[in-house]
Design a protein around this motif. Structure first.
Motif, PDB file in Angstrom:
ATOM      1  N   MET A   1     153.046 100.315 160.675  1.00 51.71           N
ATOM      2  CA  MET A   1     153.514  98.971 160.463  1.00 51.71           C
ATOM      3  C   MET A   1     154.995  98.947 160.088  1.00 51.71           C
ATOM      4  SD  MET A   1     150.575  97.191 158.259  1.00 51.71           S
ATOM      5  CE  MET A   1     150.034  95.738 159.058  1.00 51.71           C
ATOM      6  N   LEU A   2     155.333  99.709 159.050  1.00 55.22           N
ATOM      7  CA  LEU A   2     156.704  99.703 158.557  1.00 55.22           C
ATOM      8  C   LEU A   2     157.672 100.284 159.577  1.00 55.22           C
ATOM      9  CD1 LEU A   2     158.820  99.347 156.419  1.00 55.22           C
ATOM     10  CD2 LEU A   2     158.139 101.524 155.476  1.00 55.22           C
ATOM     11  N   ARG A   3     157.239 101.302 160.297  1.00 52.65           N
ATOM     12  CA  ARG A   3     158.146 101.941 161.251  1.00 52.65           C
ATOM     13  C   ARG A   3     158.676 100.945 162.260  1.00 52.65           C
ATOM     14  NH1 ARG A   3     157.344 108.162 162.199  1.00 52.65           N
ATOM     15  NH2 ARG A   3     156.950 108.619 160.050  1.00 52.65           N
ATOM     16  N   LEU A   4     157.876  99.955 162.651  1.00 47.26           N
ATOM     17  CA  LEU A   4     158.340  98.970 163.612  1.00 47.26           C
ATOM     18  C   LEU A   4     159.526  98.207 163.050  1.00 47.26           C
ATOM     19  CD1 LEU A   4     158.084  97.455 166.258  1.00 47.26           C
ATOM     20  CD2 LEU A   4     156.399  95.982 165.165  1.00 47.26           C
ATOM     21  N   SER A   5     159.456  97.759 161.784  1.00 50.78           N
ATOM     22  CA  SER A   5     160.579  97.016 161.202  1.00 50.78           C
ATOM     23  C   SER A   5     161.800  97.907 161.025  1.00 50.78           C
ATOM     24  CB  SER A   5     160.181  96.377 159.867  1.00 50.78           C
ATOM     25  OG  SER A   5     159.859  97.357 158.914  1.00 50.78           O
ATOM     26  N   GLY A  52     152.320 116.017 145.917  1.00 52.39           N
ATOM     27  CA  GLY A  52     151.235 115.787 146.866  1.00 52.39           C
ATOM     28  C   GLY A  52     151.584 114.826 147.999  1.00 52.39           C
ATOM     29  N   TRP A  53     152.769 114.212 147.974  1.00 49.26           N
ATOM     30  CA  TRP A  53     153.176 113.298 149.041  1.00 49.26           C
ATOM     31  C   TRP A  53     153.823 114.074 150.174  1.00 49.26           C
ATOM     32  CZ3 TRP A  53     154.975 107.702 148.097  1.00 49.26           C
ATOM     33  CH2 TRP A  53     154.094 107.051 147.229  1.00 49.26           C
ATOM     34  N   ALA A  54     153.924 113.425 151.329  1.00 49.26           N
ATOM     35  CA  ALA A  54     154.490 114.047 152.523  1.00 49.26           C
ATOM     36  C   ALA A  54     155.924 113.568 152.738  1.00 49.26           C
ATOM     37  CB  ALA A  54     153.641 113.699 153.743  1.00 49.26           C
ATOM     38  N   TYR A  55     156.712 114.420 153.376  1.00 53.54           N
ATOM     39  CA  TYR A  55     158.102 114.091 153.729  1.00 53.54           C
ATOM     40  C   TYR A  55     158.288 114.288 155.226  1.00 53.54           C
ATOM     41  CZ  TYR A  55     163.059 114.909 154.572  1.00 53.54           C
ATOM     42  OH  TYR A  55     164.323 114.870 155.093  1.00 53.54           O
ATOM     43  N   GLN A  56     159.014 113.362 155.844  1.00 53.34           N
ATOM     44  CA  GLN A  56     159.341 113.488 157.264  1.00 53.34           C
ATOM     45  C   GLN A  56     160.690 112.832 157.503  1.00 53.34           C
ATOM     46  OE1 GLN A  56     156.358 111.864 159.872  1.00 53.34           O
ATOM     47  NE2 GLN A  56     157.600 112.157 161.675  1.00 53.34           N
ATOM     48  N   ALA A  72     149.927 111.804 154.961  1.00 52.92           N
ATOM     49  CA  ALA A  72     150.708 112.342 156.078  1.00 52.92           C
ATOM     50  C   ALA A  72     150.683 111.335 157.228  1.00 52.92           C
ATOM     51  CB  ALA A  72     150.139 113.684 156.525  1.00 52.92           C
ATOM     52  N   THR A  73     151.819 111.182 157.904  1.00 49.71           N
ATOM     53  CA  THR A  73     151.918 110.180 158.955  1.00 49.71           C
ATOM     54  C   THR A  73     151.335 110.647 160.276  1.00 49.71           C
ATOM     55  OG1 THR A  73     154.145 110.916 159.517  1.00 49.71           O
ATOM     56  CG2 THR A  73     153.952 109.098 157.946  1.00 49.71           C
ATOM     57  N   GLY A  74     151.290 111.932 160.525  1.00 41.30           N
ATOM     58  CA  GLY A  74     150.739 112.438 161.774  1.00 41.30           C
ATOM     59  C   GLY A  74     151.505 111.923 162.983  1.00 41.30           C
ATOM     60  N   GLU A  75     150.876 111.989 164.145  1.00 42.49           N
ATOM     61  CA  GLU A  75     151.540 111.566 165.371  1.00 42.49           C
ATOM     62  C   GLU A  75     151.718 110.055 165.448  1.00 42.49           C
ATOM     63  OE1 GLU A  75     150.153 113.243 169.013  1.00 42.49           O
ATOM     64  OE2 GLU A  75     149.788 115.183 168.077  1.00 42.49           O
ATOM     65  N   SER A  76     150.843 109.306 164.807  1.00 42.97           N
ATOM     66  CA  SER A  76     150.925 107.839 164.881  1.00 42.97           C
ATOM     67  C   SER A  76     152.135 107.299 164.131  1.00 42.97           C
ATOM     68  CB  SER A  76     149.655 107.206 164.307  1.00 42.97           C
ATOM     69  OG  SER A  76     149.628 107.361 162.889  1.00 42.97           O
ATOM     70  N   GLY A  77     152.589 108.023 163.098  1.00 44.34           N
ATOM     71  CA  GLY A  77     153.721 107.568 162.310  1.00 44.34           C
ATOM     72  C   GLY A  77     153.378 106.471 161.314  1.00 44.34           C
ATOM     73  N   GLU A  78     152.113 106.083 161.227  1.00 41.35           N
ATOM     74  CA  GLU A  78     151.718 105.010 160.313  1.00 41.35           C
ATOM     75  C   GLU A  78     151.317 105.573 158.964  1.00 41.35           C
ATOM     76  OE1 GLU A  78     148.849 102.357 161.957  1.00 41.35           O
ATOM     77  OE2 GLU A  78     149.955 102.138 163.832  1.00 41.35           O
ATOM     78  N   TYR A  79     151.525 104.760 157.941  1.00 39.76           N
ATOM     79  CA  TYR A  79     151.097 105.119 156.600  1.00 39.76           C
ATOM     80  C   TYR A  79     150.797 103.836 155.837  1.00 39.76           C
ATOM     81  CZ  TYR A  79     155.976 104.039 155.456  1.00 39.76           C
ATOM     82  OH  TYR A  79     157.197 103.425 155.314  1.00 39.76           O
ATOM     83  N   GLN A  80     150.071 103.973 154.737  1.00 35.13           N
ATOM     84  CA  GLN A  80     149.709 102.818 153.931  1.00 35.13           C
ATOM     85  C   GLN A  80     150.662 102.629 152.754  1.00 35.13           C
ATOM     86  OE1 GLN A  80     147.207 100.490 154.591  1.00 35.13           O
ATOM     87  NE2 GLN A  80     147.413 101.543 156.543  1.00 35.13           N
ATOM     88  N   THR A  81     150.920 103.713 152.035  1.00 34.03           N
ATOM     89  CA  THR A  81     151.771 103.645 150.848  1.00 34.03           C
ATOM     90  C   THR A  81     152.907 104.643 151.011  1.00 34.03           C
ATOM     91  OG1 THR A  81     149.936 102.993 149.419  1.00 34.03           O
ATOM     92  CG2 THR A  81     151.860 103.982 148.336  1.00 34.03           C
TER      93      THR A  81
END
Length: 193
Positions: A1-5, A52-56, A72-81
């Motif tokens: 969601m956020l990646r689009l903005s 414990g959080w992911a970085y990209q 982790a965002t994985g290939e989709s690039g989406e995350y919640q928090t």
């Protein structure tokens, strides 16, 4: 969601305390318990990464975007928090407007879309730094409500824009924001960038 903005920018409920000014040109102090410093070498900056959080990192050299996410965002690039930081250099060349003016225009519209409600808004200037913050509730008809905190920092001397966004589902906001607040508050930037 956020990646689009965040990509759109590249192309064209409670706050415990107000977020203070970020730090400029200072050495990194010891990270608070539960956090580690995440260097952002391309931007000569650093953010606190919760344990414990992911970085990209992604994006082109002149406009990198960094993600610090609970999952982790994985290939989709989406995350919640999580938090994203987009750095845009030479803003006037890319947008036709100097960084402070462009940032102000962006932030004037933030939180006013369909299903959005502004909860808090502020602006300030500290020397060459122009700062805008907006916290809003985003409740689209087809998804769960989210709380979004955005910070735009524009360096008038270097024509660089830093757009930081921390977001979480509304139901998780009370637990997520204490981490987000530390991350936003303790952002360290090189003011010469």
């Amino acid at each position: 969601m956020l990646r689009l903005s965040v990509r759109i920018l590249g192309c064209c409920l409670l706050l415990a305390r107000p977020v203070a000014a970020q730090k400029y040109n200072v050495p990194l102090a010891a990270a608070p318990t539960g956090f580690a410093w995440q260097p952002l070498p391309e931007s000569k900056a650093a953010l606190l990464l919760p344990e414990g959080w992911a970085y990209q990192a992604e994006g082109e050299k002149g406009s990198p975007t960094y993600y610090l996410t609970r999952e982790a965002t994985g290939e989709s690039g989406e995350y919640q928090t999580g938090l994203s930081l987009q750095v845009v250099r030479k803003v006037k060349t890319k947008t036709g407007r100097p960084a402070p003016e462009y940032a102000e225009l962006l932030m004037l519209r933030t939180g006013f879309g369909p299903g959005q409600q502004v909860l808090e808004k502020a602006a300030s200037v500290e020397g060459a730094w122009h700062k805008w913050t907006v916290r809003y509730r985003d409740a689209p008809p087809d998804a769960d409500a989210r709380i979004v905190y955005q910070l735009a920092l524009a360096n008038a001397k270097t024509d660089t824009l830093y757009l930081l966004t921390f977001e979480s589902p509304e139901k998780d906001w009370a637990a997520a924001w204490p981490l987000g607040e530390v991350m936003v508050h303790d952002l360290v930037l090189d003011a010469r960038q």
